[in-house]
Enzyme design. Structure first.
Site, PDB file in Angstrom:
ATOM      1  N   ASN A   1       0.874  -1.179   0.000  1.00 37.86           N
ATOM      2  CA  ASN A   1       0.000   0.000   0.000  1.00 37.86           C
ATOM      3  C   ASN A   1       0.906   1.222   0.000  1.00 37.86           C
ATOM      4  O   ASN A   1       1.516   1.537   1.020  1.00 37.86           O
ATOM      5  CB  ASN A   1      -0.887  -0.049   1.254  1.00 37.86           C
ATOM      6  CG  ASN A   1      -1.700   1.215   1.441  1.00 37.86           C
ATOM      7  OD1 ASN A   1      -1.830   2.029   0.518  1.00 37.86           O
ATOM      8  ND2 ASN A   1      -2.253   1.391   2.637  1.00 37.86           N
TER       9      ASN A   1
ATOM     10  N   GLU B   1      -5.306  -4.861  10.536  1.00 37.59           N
ATOM     11  CA  GLU B   1      -4.204  -3.953  10.860  1.00 37.59           C
ATOM     12  C   GLU B   1      -4.530  -3.228  12.167  1.00 37.59           C
ATOM     13  O   GLU B   1      -5.354  -2.296  12.174  1.00 37.59           O
ATOM     14  CB  GLU B   1      -4.035  -2.900   9.760  1.00 37.59           C
ATOM     15  CG  GLU B   1      -3.830  -3.468   8.382  1.00 37.59           C
ATOM     16  CD  GLU B   1      -3.315  -2.406   7.418  1.00 37.59           C
ATOM     17  OE1 GLU B   1      -2.140  -2.475   7.046  1.00 37.59           O
ATOM     18  OE2 GLU B   1      -4.086  -1.493   7.070  1.00 37.59           O
TER      19      GLU B   1
ATOM     20  N   GLU C   1      -6.692   4.889   7.976  1.00 34.46           N
ATOM     21  CA  GLU C   1      -6.477   6.320   7.696  1.00 34.46           C
ATOM     22  C   GLU C   1      -7.735   6.939   7.096  1.00 34.46           C
ATOM     23  O   GLU C   1      -8.040   8.105   7.324  1.00 34.46           O
ATOM     24  CB  GLU C   1      -5.252   6.481   6.780  1.00 34.46           C
ATOM     25  CG  GLU C   1      -3.960   6.251   7.560  1.00 34.46           C
ATOM     26  CD  GLU C   1      -2.812   5.671   6.752  1.00 34.46           C
ATOM     27  OE1 GLU C   1      -2.853   5.706   5.513  1.00 34.46           O
ATOM     28  OE2 GLU C   1      -1.866   5.168   7.385  1.00 34.46           O
TER      29      GLU C   1
ATOM     30  N   LYS D   1       0.088   4.312  -0.322  1.00 38.61           N
ATOM     31  CA  LYS D   1      -0.548   5.515   0.243  1.00 38.61           C
ATOM     32  C   LYS D   1      -0.284   6.718  -0.672  1.00 38.61           C
ATOM     33  O   LYS D   1      -0.184   6.541  -1.889  1.00 38.61           O
ATOM     34  CB  LYS D   1      -0.063   5.743   1.677  1.00 38.61           C
ATOM     35  CG  LYS D   1      -0.179   4.470   2.532  1.00 38.61           C
ATOM     36  CD  LYS D   1       0.037   4.684   3.993  1.00 38.61           C
ATOM     37  CE  LYS D   1      -0.073   3.363   4.714  1.00 38.61           C
ATOM     38  NZ  LYS D   1       0.032   3.494   6.160  1.00 38.61           N
TER      39      LYS D   1
ATOM     40  N   GLY E   1       2.451   2.294  10.825  1.00 34.23           N
ATOM     41  CA  GLY E   1       3.424   3.391  10.693  1.00 34.23           C
ATOM     42  C   GLY E   1       4.171   3.728  11.966  1.00 34.23           C
ATOM     43  O   GLY E   1       4.816   4.773  12.052  1.00 34.23           O
TER      44      GLY E   1
ATOM     45  N   HIS F   1      -9.488   1.433   5.016  1.00 40.29           N
ATOM     46  CA  HIS F   1      -8.200   1.606   5.701  1.00 40.29           C
ATOM     47  C   HIS F   1      -8.389   2.536   6.899  1.00 40.29           C
ATOM     48  O   HIS F   1      -9.175   3.472   6.850  1.00 40.29           O
ATOM     49  CB  HIS F   1      -7.166   2.175   4.724  1.00 40.29           C
ATOM     50  CG  HIS F   1      -5.781   2.130   5.282  1.00 40.29           C
ATOM     51  ND1 HIS F   1      -5.328   3.058   6.184  1.00 40.29           N
ATOM     52  CD2 HIS F   1      -4.769   1.245   5.109  1.00 40.29           C
ATOM     53  CE1 HIS F   1      -4.086   2.745   6.542  1.00 40.29           C
ATOM     54  NE2 HIS F   1      -3.724   1.651   5.897  1.00 40.29           N
TER      55      HIS F   1
ATOM     56  N   SER G   1       3.427  -2.023  10.336  1.00 39.68           N
ATOM     57  CA  SER G   1       4.874  -2.116  10.589  1.00 39.68           C
ATOM     58  C   SER G   1       5.497  -3.457  10.181  1.00 39.68           C
ATOM     59  O   SER G   1       6.377  -3.976  10.868  1.00 39.68           O
ATOM     60  CB  SER G   1       5.180  -1.795  12.058  1.00 39.68           C
ATOM     61  OG  SER G   1       4.802  -0.464  12.346  1.00 39.68           O
TER      62      SER G   1
HETATM   63  P1  PGA Z   1       2.871   0.416   7.632  1.00 40.77           P
HETATM   64  O1  PGA Z   1       1.419   0.659   6.980  1.00 40.77           O
HETATM   65  O2  PGA Z   1       3.404  -0.865   7.051  1.00 40.77           O
HETATM   66  O3  PGA Z   1       3.678   1.599   7.224  1.00 40.77           O
HETATM   67  O4  PGA Z   1       2.673   0.314   9.103  1.00 40.77           O
HETATM   68  C1  PGA Z   1       0.552  -0.422   6.754  1.00 40.77           C
HETATM   69  C2  PGA Z   1      -0.767   0.076   6.206  1.00 40.77           C
HETATM   70  O5  PGA Z   1      -1.222   1.148   6.605  1.00 40.77           O
HETATM   71  O6  PGA Z   1      -1.390  -0.594   5.369  1.00 40.77           O
END
Ligand code: PGA
Length: 250
Positions: A10, A162, A92, A12, A168, A90, A208
């Site tokens: 992903n 997640e 976010e 983003k 992140g 997601h 992560s």
């Molecule tokens: P990350 O993001 O691997 O940077 O933690 C994962 C995601 O948001 O899908």
């Protein structure tokens, strides 16, 4: 039921068209099946030059087919540009853009009507985990996000669990914690859609993920793959992730 480990990136809001195509051109030629959700602006160009084993997806769509929704993008548009799947729900989008389970469900239905596969993201916050509400939160996101889907439609859906606190932050869930929660999810799917659907459903893990933790996470019986954010932005780190996942024994 053993499954091939599925790896989804992903990106983003990262990468111009040039950066995206440069990344893809650096992937190993004998790459196994992987998927990348690229920015919509890069979809078409990436689709023209990608190797066959790479599938491309979008990171969002609107629930309506077309109309006065300034700044939005439809399922048809991303499909037309080369998307085979879309990431929906997601954290976010849920937390920064206030997307509700009901809205996510409308998008899921629209994506499936357009023949896009869906990766439905779900996950609890730190506060919810501390308050022991994880199962309840995940159940609501899962059942409401997939509300009214029939069994045929369900086959086009994967889940990405997640934990919000792991996204992140560099603080991935431990393999044990991941397995415990994926097991709960598998049982929730079984409760709602039956044993076969629960066995077939891909439940990916995200938050992560990096080359160092992927093998242990994907060796858990109920972790069928990963959704990778930050560590999927660099071609050599991403290739390492793919390689280390391949070494994981199920
Ligand atoms: P990350 O993001 O691997 O940077 O933690 C994962 C995601 O948001 O899908």
């Amino acid at each position: 039921m053993s499954k091939e480990v599925r790896i989804v990136a992903n990106w983003k809001m990262n990468k111009t068209i040039e950066e995206a195509t440069d990344f893809i051109s650096k992937l190993p030629e004998d790459i196994k099946v992987v998927s990348i959700a690229v920015p919509s602006t890069a979809l078409y160009t990436c689709a023209q030059m990608k190797p066959p084993m790479l599938s491309l997806g979008a990171q969002n769509i609107h629930s309506e087919t077309h109309g006065p929704f300034t700044g939005e993008i439809s399922a048809d548009m991303v499909k037309d540009a080369g998307a085979e799947f879309v990431i929906l729900g997601h954290s976010e989008r849920r937390h920064t853009f206030n997307e509700t389970n009901e809205f996510v469900n409308k998008k899921v239905k629209q994506a499936l009507l357009t023949d896009l596969q869906v990766i439905l993201c779900i996950g609890e916050t730190h506060t919810e985990r501390d308050a022991e509400q994880t199962t309840e939160v995940l159940k609501k996101q899962l059942f409401e996000g997939l509300f009214e889907l029939n069994m045929e439609q369900l086959k086009q859906v994967s889940i990405a669990y997640e934990p919000v606190w792991a996204i992140g932050t560099g603080q991935a869930a431990t393999a044990q914690m991941a397995q415990e929660t994926h097991f709960i999810l598998r049982n929730l799917i079984k409760e709602k859609w039956g044993e076969l659907a629960s066995e077939k459903m891909f439940i990916l893990h995200g938050g992560s993920i990096k080359p160092e933790n992927i093998a242990e996470l994907t060796s858990q019986p109920d972790v069928d793959g990963v959704l990778v954010g930050g560590a999927a932005l660099d071609p050599s780190t991403f290739s390492q992730i793919i390689q280390n996942a391949g070494n994981a024994k199920k």
